[in-house]
Design a protein around this motif. Sequence first.
Motif, PDB file in Angstrom:
ATOM      1  N   LEU A 298      19.957 -98.659 -18.116  1.00 25.82           N
ATOM      2  CA  LEU A 298      20.510 -98.038 -19.010  1.00 25.82           C
ATOM      3  C   LEU A 298      19.481 -96.661 -19.492  1.00 25.82           C
ATOM      4  O   LEU A 298      20.023 -95.718 -20.056  1.00 25.82           O
ATOM      5  CB  LEU A 298      19.901 -99.032 -20.610  1.00 25.82           C
ATOM      6  N   VAL A 299      18.363 -96.625 -19.102  1.00 21.40           N
ATOM      7  CA  VAL A 299      17.520 -95.519 -18.959  1.00 21.40           C
ATOM      8  C   VAL A 299      18.027 -94.421 -18.101  1.00 21.40           C
ATOM      9  O   VAL A 299      18.213 -93.258 -18.575  1.00 21.40           O
ATOM     10  CB  VAL A 299      16.209 -95.783 -18.397  1.00 21.40           C
TER      11      VAL A 299
ATOM     12  N   LEU B  24       9.477 -94.431 -18.786  1.00 22.76           N
ATOM     13  CA  LEU B  24      10.142 -94.402 -17.959  1.00 22.76           C
ATOM     14  C   LEU B  24      11.423 -93.682 -18.256  1.00 22.76           C
ATOM     15  O   LEU B  24      12.011 -93.106 -17.165  1.00 22.76           O
ATOM     16  CB  LEU B  24      10.645 -95.918 -18.052  1.00 22.76           C
ATOM     17  N   LEU B  25      11.854 -93.219 -19.334  1.00 21.67           N
ATOM     18  CA  LEU B  25      12.844 -92.487 -19.730  1.00 21.67           C
ATOM     19  C   LEU B  25      12.392 -91.015 -19.254  1.00 21.67           C
ATOM     20  O   LEU B  25      13.074 -90.026 -18.552  1.00 21.67           O
ATOM     21  CB  LEU B  25      13.190 -92.170 -21.095  1.00 21.67           C
ATOM     22  N   GLN B  26      11.199 -90.474 -19.267  1.00 20.54           N
ATOM     23  CA  GLN B  26      10.569 -89.192 -18.999  1.00 20.54           C
ATOM     24  C   GLN B  26      10.629 -89.120 -17.298  1.00 20.54           C
ATOM     25  O   GLN B  26      11.069 -88.150 -16.854  1.00 20.54           O
ATOM     26  CB  GLN B  26       9.077 -88.880 -19.416  1.00 20.54           C
ATOM     27  N   LEU B  27      10.283 -90.340 -16.680  1.00 13.57           N
ATOM     28  CA  LEU B  27      10.187 -90.197 -15.303  1.00 13.57           C
ATOM     29  C   LEU B  27      11.607 -90.099 -14.907  1.00 13.57           C
ATOM     30  O   LEU B  27      12.004 -89.324 -14.153  1.00 13.57           O
ATOM     31  CB  LEU B  27       9.976 -91.804 -14.945  1.00 13.57           C
ATOM     32  N   THR B  28      12.685 -90.707 -15.493  1.00 14.12           N
ATOM     33  CA  THR B  28      14.018 -90.698 -15.024  1.00 14.12           C
ATOM     34  C   THR B  28      14.678 -89.168 -15.224  1.00 14.12           C
ATOM     35  O   THR B  28      15.415 -88.616 -14.449  1.00 14.12           O
ATOM     36  CB  THR B  28      14.856 -91.839 -15.592  1.00 14.12           C
ATOM     37  N   THR B  29      14.301 -88.815 -16.600  1.00 15.70           N
ATOM     38  CA  THR B  29      14.802 -87.522 -16.877  1.00 15.70           C
ATOM     39  C   THR B  29      14.229 -86.422 -16.100  1.00 15.70           C
ATOM     40  O   THR B  29      14.856 -85.274 -15.626  1.00 15.70           O
ATOM     41  CB  THR B  29      14.295 -87.178 -18.322  1.00 15.70           C
TER      42      THR B  29
ATOM     43  N   VAL C  88      12.052-103.773  -8.432  1.00 18.58           N
ATOM     44  CA  VAL C  88      12.916-102.879  -8.697  1.00 18.58           C
ATOM     45  C   VAL C  88      13.127-101.566  -8.151  1.00 18.58           C
ATOM     46  O   VAL C  88      12.233-101.116  -7.955  1.00 18.58           O
ATOM     47  CB  VAL C  88      13.516-102.780 -10.168  1.00 18.58           C
ATOM     48  N   VAL C  89      14.228-100.917  -8.021  1.00 20.20           N
ATOM     49  CA  VAL C  89      14.416 -99.722  -7.289  1.00 20.20           C
ATOM     50  C   VAL C  89      15.126 -98.721  -7.962  1.00 20.20           C
ATOM     51  O   VAL C  89      16.333 -99.175  -8.398  1.00 20.20           O
ATOM     52  CB  VAL C  89      14.819 -99.722  -5.761  1.00 20.20           C
ATOM     53  N   LEU C  90      14.561 -97.540  -8.235  1.00 20.93           N
ATOM     54  CA  LEU C  90      15.434 -96.577  -8.750  1.00 20.93           C
ATOM     55  C   LEU C  90      15.566 -95.214  -7.890  1.00 20.93           C
ATOM     56  O   LEU C  90      14.388 -94.920  -7.494  1.00 20.93           O
ATOM     57  CB  LEU C  90      14.731 -95.829 -10.131  1.00 20.93           C
ATOM     58  N   THR C  91      16.500 -95.100  -7.201  1.00 19.89           N
ATOM     59  CA  THR C  91      16.863 -93.808  -6.553  1.00 19.89           C
ATOM     60  C   THR C  91      17.721 -92.744  -7.060  1.00 19.89           C
ATOM     61  O   THR C  91      18.580 -92.976  -7.577  1.00 19.89           O
ATOM     62  CB  THR C  91      17.781 -94.522  -5.368  1.00 19.89           C
ATOM     63  N   VAL C  92      17.160 -91.676  -6.736  1.00 16.42           N
ATOM     64  CA  VAL C  92      17.928 -90.215  -7.195  1.00 16.42           C
ATOM     65  C   VAL C  92      18.027 -89.444  -5.976  1.00 16.42           C
ATOM     66  O   VAL C  92      16.775 -88.831  -5.480  1.00 16.42           O
ATOM     67  CB  VAL C  92      17.064 -89.646  -8.310  1.00 16.42           C
ATOM     68  N   GLU C  93      19.542 -89.280  -5.511  1.00 19.62           N
ATOM     69  CA  GLU C  93      19.536 -88.602  -4.404  1.00 19.62           C
ATOM     70  C   GLU C  93      20.401 -87.135  -4.867  1.00 19.62           C
ATOM     71  O   GLU C  93      21.382 -87.375  -5.565  1.00 19.62           O
ATOM     72  CB  GLU C  93      20.186 -89.297  -3.407  1.00 19.62           C
ATOM     73  N   ASN C  94      19.928 -85.937  -4.131  1.00 24.83           N
ATOM     74  CA  ASN C  94      20.803 -84.813  -4.606  1.00 24.83           C
ATOM     75  C   ASN C  94      21.000 -84.146  -3.316  1.00 24.83           C
ATOM     76  O   ASN C  94      20.440 -84.121  -2.416  1.00 24.83           O
ATOM     77  CB  ASN C  94      20.120 -83.929  -5.830  1.00 24.83           C
TER      78      ASN C  94
END
Length: 363
Positions: A221-222, A257-262, A290-296
């Motif tokens: 959701l974040v 966590l929202l700041q991190l994702t943003t 848990v894992v959050l992955t951001v790929e560009n």
Amino acid sequence: MNRARGLSVRLKLTLSYAGFLMVAGALLLGAVWVFLLRYVPDRAMLYVPDGSGLNGVFPVRSTLLHVFLPRAAAVAGFLLVFGLLGGWLLAGRMLGPLVRITAATRMSASGSLSHRINLEGRSDEFRELADSFDAMLARLEAHVGEQRRFAANASHELRTPLATTQALLEVARKDPDGPTGELVERLHTVNTRAIELTEALLLLSRSGQRSFTPERVDLSLVAEEATETLLPLAEKRGVTVRTSGDMTPVGGSPALLLQLTTNLLHNAIVHNLLEDGTVQIDTAVRPGFVVLTVENTGDKLTPQLVSTLTEPFQRGAERLRNDHGGVGLGLAIVRSITRAHDGILNLTARPDGGLRVTVQLPG
């Protein structure tokens, strides 16, 4: 702290060893008396067959005591000397590693963090303490170096907008009839950047203090909320953002966590291809974390450049500064928030260009 001078640990151990040895010797001599001498009669008849006239009753126990006690006292004296000497040598040998640890502590207290104990030998309590101390020194040295670089870079970054503002004001003062509209617009831009930089510095400082109460947060959701916030920027720059992942519960600060994702998403959008760029955000649950992955997509990055991207204000030649380039603290804030949540941050250059960022947090 000032303390009264007391006995050294080596002397205390020596006295303890000697005292224990004396007690053990006294118990041994007592056992000899209890189990042997108590069965000896007080008197005994002595008979000599050669007729010398020495026949009669003689005190046996008192005679044995007369012979036994001086020798027991001699044995006790020997045990005392042996215990003191042996205890002193043994204590010195046992406390040798502690002396090295104390010397290293004093050196680090004086400001030298590069010294290491490097205690050799197999693992025991002293070596575990020395290894932990060496690891602590390594972390402190890295942290102090990072803070020094941060202070120098922050001073440089803050000085730039202030110097620009001062120059614009000097020009306006010398030319009062000049175009005020353009001057005001430029001053507004410079002031906005200085405010963003100050707010980013405050966030970076607070994110590492762990001054938050953990709450249950769904990272999926974040990620969706961050995507909705930055979707206009992505459309303006022609970048396609895709999200995927099931419910990803984690304990932490929702705001951080929202700041991190943003920050990760903003970084992925801004530092992307000029046309047809893509960003992929994935959340996943693994055993225990848990894992959050951001790929560009984007330009090809060298491993040397990637290793510096989380440093405050560090920008490589490929990472251009523009109107949306931020203040150079995005990934530094991400690293600080990740540490505050006991997580692990990994940055990897994609073979086809661009960056893959993985944030691993305890589940």
